[in-house]
Design a protein around this motif. Structure first.
Motif, PDB file in Angstrom:
ATOM      1  N   ARG A  29       0.891  -0.960  -0.055  1.00 41.46           N
ATOM      2  CA  ARG A  29      -0.097  -0.026  -0.070  1.00 41.46           C
ATOM      3  C   ARG A  29       0.887   0.915   0.103  1.00 41.46           C
ATOM      4  O   ARG A  29       0.641   2.264  -0.646  1.00 41.46           O
ATOM      5  CB  ARG A  29      -0.912   0.091   1.121  1.00 41.46           C
ATOM      6  N   LYS A  30       2.018   1.200   0.709  1.00 44.50           N
ATOM      7  CA  LYS A  30       2.876   2.292   0.691  1.00 44.50           C
ATOM      8  C   LYS A  30       3.257   2.465  -0.698  1.00 44.50           C
ATOM      9  O   LYS A  30       3.379   3.982  -1.139  1.00 44.50           O
ATOM     10  CB  LYS A  30       4.062   2.042   1.578  1.00 44.50           C
ATOM     11  N   LYS A  31       3.799   1.454  -1.312  1.00 45.27           N
ATOM     12  CA  LYS A  31       4.453   1.700  -2.615  1.00 45.27           C
ATOM     13  C   LYS A  31       3.194   2.345  -3.711  1.00 45.27           C
ATOM     14  O   LYS A  31       3.340   3.375  -4.468  1.00 45.27           O
ATOM     15  CB  LYS A  31       4.848   0.415  -3.374  1.00 45.27           C
ATOM     16  N   ILE A  32       2.070   1.688  -3.409  1.00 45.42           N
ATOM     17  CA  ILE A  32       0.838   2.533  -4.333  1.00 45.42           C
ATOM     18  C   ILE A  32       0.454   3.643  -3.876  1.00 45.42           C
ATOM     19  O   ILE A  32       0.540   4.745  -4.741  1.00 45.42           O
ATOM     20  CB  ILE A  32      -0.244   1.530  -4.058  1.00 45.42           C
ATOM     21  N   ALA A  33       0.821   4.209  -2.681  1.00 42.08           N
ATOM     22  CA  ALA A  33       0.614   5.385  -2.067  1.00 42.08           C
ATOM     23  C   ALA A  33       1.357   6.678  -2.764  1.00 42.08           C
ATOM     24  O   ALA A  33       1.057   7.605  -3.199  1.00 42.08           O
ATOM     25  CB  ALA A  33       0.644   5.411  -0.498  1.00 42.08           C
ATOM     26  N   ARG A  34       2.698   5.907  -2.882  1.00 43.89           N
ATOM     27  CA  ARG A  34       3.644   7.047  -3.544  1.00 43.89           C
ATOM     28  C   ARG A  34       3.561   7.135  -4.910  1.00 43.89           C
ATOM     29  O   ARG A  34       3.636   8.201  -5.438  1.00 43.89           O
ATOM     30  CB  ARG A  34       5.162   6.445  -3.348  1.00 43.89           C
ATOM     31  N   LEU A  35       2.978   6.197  -5.726  1.00 45.00           N
ATOM     32  CA  LEU A  35       2.983   6.375  -7.166  1.00 45.00           C
ATOM     33  C   LEU A  35       1.674   7.215  -7.415  1.00 45.00           C
ATOM     34  O   LEU A  35       1.671   8.207  -8.047  1.00 45.00           O
ATOM     35  CB  LEU A  35       2.623   4.892  -7.701  1.00 45.00           C
ATOM     36  N   THR A  61      -7.719  20.425  -6.808  1.00 49.98           N
ATOM     37  CA  THR A  61      -8.595  19.937  -5.940  1.00 49.98           C
ATOM     38  C   THR A  61      -8.771  18.129  -6.117  1.00 49.98           C
ATOM     39  O   THR A  61      -8.682  18.077  -7.200  1.00 49.98           O
ATOM     40  CB  THR A  61     -10.080  20.410  -6.319  1.00 49.98           C
ATOM     41  N   ILE A  62      -8.793  17.531  -5.040  1.00 51.08           N
ATOM     42  CA  ILE A  62      -8.825  16.060  -5.399  1.00 51.08           C
ATOM     43  C   ILE A  62     -10.378  15.590  -4.328  1.00 51.08           C
ATOM     44  O   ILE A  62     -10.469  16.330  -3.426  1.00 51.08           O
ATOM     45  CB  ILE A  62      -7.813  15.373  -5.149  1.00 51.08           C
ATOM     46  N   MET A  63     -10.939  14.570  -4.950  1.00 45.68           N
ATOM     47  CA  MET A  63     -11.749  13.922  -4.066  1.00 45.68           C
ATOM     48  C   MET A  63     -11.216  12.546  -3.708  1.00 45.68           C
ATOM     49  O   MET A  63     -10.423  11.887  -4.540  1.00 45.68           O
ATOM     50  CB  MET A  63     -12.924  13.629  -4.999  1.00 45.68           C
ATOM     51  N   LEU A  64     -11.431  12.181  -2.286  1.00 44.47           N
ATOM     52  CA  LEU A  64     -10.935  10.633  -1.884  1.00 44.47           C
ATOM     53  C   LEU A  64     -11.926   9.950  -1.586  1.00 44.47           C
ATOM     54  O   LEU A  64     -12.956  10.699  -0.776  1.00 44.47           O
ATOM     55  CB  LEU A  64      -9.987  11.047  -0.913  1.00 44.47           C
ATOM     56  N   GLY A  65     -11.850   8.769  -1.995  1.00 40.48           N
ATOM     57  CA  GLY A  65     -12.812   7.792  -1.404  1.00 40.48           C
ATOM     58  C   GLY A  65     -12.571   6.958  -0.089  1.00 40.48           C
ATOM     59  O   GLY A  65     -12.148   7.932   0.849  1.00 40.48           O
ATOM     60  N   SER A  66     -13.155   5.937   0.333  1.00 37.24           N
ATOM     61  CA  SER A  66     -12.663   5.395   1.721  1.00 37.24           C
ATOM     62  C   SER A  66     -12.027   4.217   1.636  1.00 37.24           C
ATOM     63  O   SER A  66     -11.778   3.809   0.318  1.00 37.24           O
ATOM     64  CB  SER A  66     -14.122   5.364   2.396  1.00 37.24           C
ATOM     65  N   GLY A  67     -11.599   3.513   2.595  1.00 36.77           N
ATOM     66  CA  GLY A  67     -10.827   2.220   2.679  1.00 36.77           C
ATOM     67  C   GLY A  67      -9.388   2.434   3.118  1.00 36.77           C
ATOM     68  O   GLY A  67      -9.191   3.612   2.922  1.00 36.77           O
ATOM     69  N   ALA A  68      -8.857   1.319   3.189  1.00 39.89           N
ATOM     70  CA  ALA A  68      -7.396   1.169   3.820  1.00 39.89           C
ATOM     71  C   ALA A  68      -6.607   1.794   2.858  1.00 39.89           C
ATOM     72  O   ALA A  68      -5.490   2.661   3.299  1.00 39.89           O
ATOM     73  CB  ALA A  68      -7.086  -0.059   4.513  1.00 39.89           C
ATOM     74  N   THR A  69      -6.746   1.218   1.612  1.00 37.64           N
ATOM     75  CA  THR A  69      -5.730   1.773   0.437  1.00 37.64           C
ATOM     76  C   THR A  69      -5.792   3.338   0.277  1.00 37.64           C
ATOM     77  O   THR A  69      -4.802   3.946   0.225  1.00 37.64           O
ATOM     78  CB  THR A  69      -5.905   1.245  -0.640  1.00 37.64           C
ATOM     79  N   THR A  70      -6.954   3.899   0.332  1.00 39.87           N
ATOM     80  CA  THR A  70      -7.013   5.240   0.097  1.00 39.87           C
ATOM     81  C   THR A  70      -6.697   5.969   1.277  1.00 39.87           C
ATOM     82  O   THR A  70      -5.896   7.047   1.187  1.00 39.87           O
ATOM     83  CB  THR A  70      -8.508   5.575  -0.102  1.00 39.87           C
ATOM     84  N   VAL A  94      -9.524   9.841  -6.437  1.00 34.34           N
ATOM     85  CA  VAL A  94      -8.640   8.793  -6.018  1.00 34.34           C
ATOM     86  C   VAL A  94      -9.662   7.683  -5.052  1.00 34.34           C
ATOM     87  O   VAL A  94     -10.181   8.148  -4.165  1.00 34.34           O
ATOM     88  CB  VAL A  94      -7.594   9.134  -5.076  1.00 34.34           C
ATOM     89  N   LEU A  95      -9.619   6.494  -5.815  1.00 31.02           N
ATOM     90  CA  LEU A  95     -10.578   5.452  -4.999  1.00 31.02           C
ATOM     91  C   LEU A  95      -9.919   4.145  -4.910  1.00 31.02           C
ATOM     92  O   LEU A  95      -9.063   3.987  -5.697  1.00 31.02           O
ATOM     93  CB  LEU A  95     -12.014   5.506  -5.920  1.00 31.02           C
TER      94      LEU A  95
END
Lengths: 252, 252
Positions: free
Chosen positions: A78-84, A94-103, A170-171
Motif C-alpha cells: 500500500r505504501k508503494k501504491i500511495a507513493r505512485l 482539488t481532489i476527491m478521496l474515497g474510503s478504505g484502507a488503501t485510500t 482517488v478511489l
DNA sequence: CAGATATTATTGCTCTTGCAACATTTACTA
DNA sequence: TAGTAAATGTTGCAAGAGCAATAATATCTG
C-alpha cells in the motif's frame, strides 16, 4: 541536503530534547536571523510538525500512525501504491478521496508531500490521515454515517458532491476485473460513481490481491478510469482489457 | 476554597486540555489582570506544577501523578453532567450535538443509554463516541474541517443544518455568563447558533469551571436555552440571570 | 555566463510581555 | 468595628516579538 532542511531537522531534534524553543535562542544558536526562524516556524506549522507559541514553538503531539500501520498487513504494498499515486497528483488543485484502507494510505502520503490542496472526503479514516497537514483545505461531505466503513453515504452525500468539481478523484476497490472496478459496499459505490462524475480524471488504487475478483457493485468500467495504480502488473487478459479502454496502468 | 485556589486549579485544568496557555488569553477569560496570572505562574512554577514560557505556561510533564488525578476529577464532573443530560433527552427522536470534550462525554453516555435515535453531528470526536451504538442513525454535517477542533464549520455546515429539525440540541460552552453562553471559537459558534434555531429546545453543558467566564463569541443568550446542565449550581447572581430568562438549571 | 528564482538579512514600525513600584480592594482577626 | 495582611489592580517603562517591505545573497537553469 540544503541549509533549510538541515535547520528544520535541527529544530525538530532540539524539540525532542526540550519541550519548547524560543526564537531568539535558536536564531543565535543556528546563526541566522529571527525572521528566518519565524519563516521556518510558519511553514512547519502549516505542515503540522510544530505548534507556535508567542516567541517560540513546541513539538506537535499528534495521533500516532505507527500503531495502525503495524496492525495492517499489506503495508508495504500500500505504501508503494500511495507513493505512485501521490506522484501522479502533481499540480492538482482539488481532489476527491474515497474510503478504505488503501485510500487512507494514499491520504497519509498526500498529507506529507502536498501543500495547499483542497481535498474533498467522505471518510473519517481519510480525514485522520490528512489532518496533520494544516495547509490542506479539507472539505467533509455530509451523509448517513456507516460505522463499519467509518464513512458517510447516501443521497445527501451524493447531492453534496454535485456542487463540487475536482482535478482528480482517488478511489480504492475491492475487486479489479476485466469489466471494471467493483466494491463490496453498495452505498460506497454510489458515492464513488458521483465522485468520478465530478472529477476530470479518476485514479483507482488496488494491490494485486484484488485482481480478477468481482464484487456486487461495479462502480466504474475502465473507460471512466484514467489510471489504475498497483504494486504489480495484472495478468495478460486483465491488462489487455484495462488498456483497451485507454486506462493507464501504473506500477513503477 | 478561595479565588486564588480556584483560579489555579482552573489553570491546571485548562492545561490538561491544551498544551499551552497564553497569559493574555486566560487573563481576559478569567477576568483578572495579566499581572495576577503572572504572579500565579511564578508561584506555580516554584511549586513545580508548570513551566514558564515567554508569554505563557505549559504543564510540567514528569512522574507527577497530581495531574492525572485532577484530570480524573474533571472526568467525573463531566460524567455526571453527561448522565443528567442524557436523562433529560428521554423520548427525543432527533437531536443535534455540538463539539468539544464535554459534548463528547455526553455523546458516549447517549450511545450507551439511548436507542433508535437520529443524531446530527459536526464533530469527529462526537462521532467516535457514538459509533459503537449501531441502533443510532448518525448524520454527519458537511463543511470545512478544522483540525484543532476536529469538527466541520462554515457556510456549508450552516446551510446544511437548515434542512433538519431536532427535538433537542446539546451544546458545550467555554464560558457561562449572565448574558449567555460563549465559546472560544468563532466558527463553532456559527454552527451552534444554527443548531439552536433548528431545534425545539436547547441544552447547554458546562462544568462549574466555566462559570462567570466570557469568551469572544457568545452563541446564545439565556432566552434561547431551555436548560443548563452542570455539576454545581452557579453563584447567586449568575443563577438569577439564568433563571430570569426561563432557563432551567439542572445539577442533580 | 546571465537571468530567474528562492532564500536569507535588514530595517522601521507596532504590539506584547515582563518587571517593578505603588494604589486599591478583599479577607481575616482581635 | 477597626486594623492589618494578603491579594489584586494600575501604571510607566524597557526589552522582546511580530509583521511587512526591501535589499542582499545564494541557488538553479538554460
Amino acid at each position: 541536503m540544503d541549509k533549510k532542511t538541515v535547520r528544520r531537522k535541527e529544530i525538530v531534534s532540539l524539540l525532542t530534547e526540550q519541550p519548547t524553543l524560543r526564537i531568539s535562542e535558536i536564531a543565535t544558536a543556528l546563526n541566522v536571523t529571527r525572521e528566518t526562524i519565524r519563516r521556518d516556524f510558519r511553514e512547519m506549522t502549516d505542515l503540522g510538525l510544530i505548534d507556535r507559541l508567542y516567541g517560540g514553538a513546541l513539538l506537535r503531539q499528534g495521533p500516532e500512525t505507527n500503531v495502525d500501520q503495524r496492525n495492517d498487513l499489506l503495508v508495504e504494498e500500500r505504501k508503494k501504491i500511495a507513493r505512485l499515486a501521490c506522484a501522479r497528483l502533481e499540480g492538482a488543485q482539488t481532489i476527491m478521496l474515497g474510503s478504505g484502507a488503501t485510500t487512507a494510505h494514499a491520504a497519509r502520503q498526500i498529507a506529507s508531500e502536498c501543500k495547499d490542496m483542497t481535498v474533498i472526503v467522505h471518510s473519517l479514516g481519510v480525514i485522520a490521515a490528512l489532518e496533520s497537514n494544516h495547509s490542506l483545505t479539507i472539505v467533509m461531505a455530509p451523509g448517513l454515517f456507516h460505522p463499519g466503513e467509518r464513512a458517510v453515504h447516501g443521497v445527501t452525500t451524493v447531492e453534496f458532491l454535485e456542487n463540487y468539481s475536482a482535478d482528480w478523484c482517488v478511489l480504492g476497490a475491492s475487486g479489479i476485473g476485466t469489466e471494471g472496478a467493483s466494491d463490496a459496499l453498495l452505498e460506497g459505490s454510489d458515492v464513488y460513481r458521483h465522485m468520478i462524475r465530478r472529477s476530470a480524471r479518476c485514479m483507482v488504487l488496488a494491490d494485486a490481491s484484488k485482481f480478477n475478483r468481482r464484487f456486487p457493485s461495479r462502480y466504474a468500467d475502465w473507460s471512466r478510469v484514467s489510471a489504475l495504480v498497483s504494486d504489480q502488473m495484472p495478468d495478460r487478459d486483465l491488462t489487455a482489457a484495462i488498456r483497451a479502454a485507454g486506462t493507464e496502468i501504473i506500477t513503477a
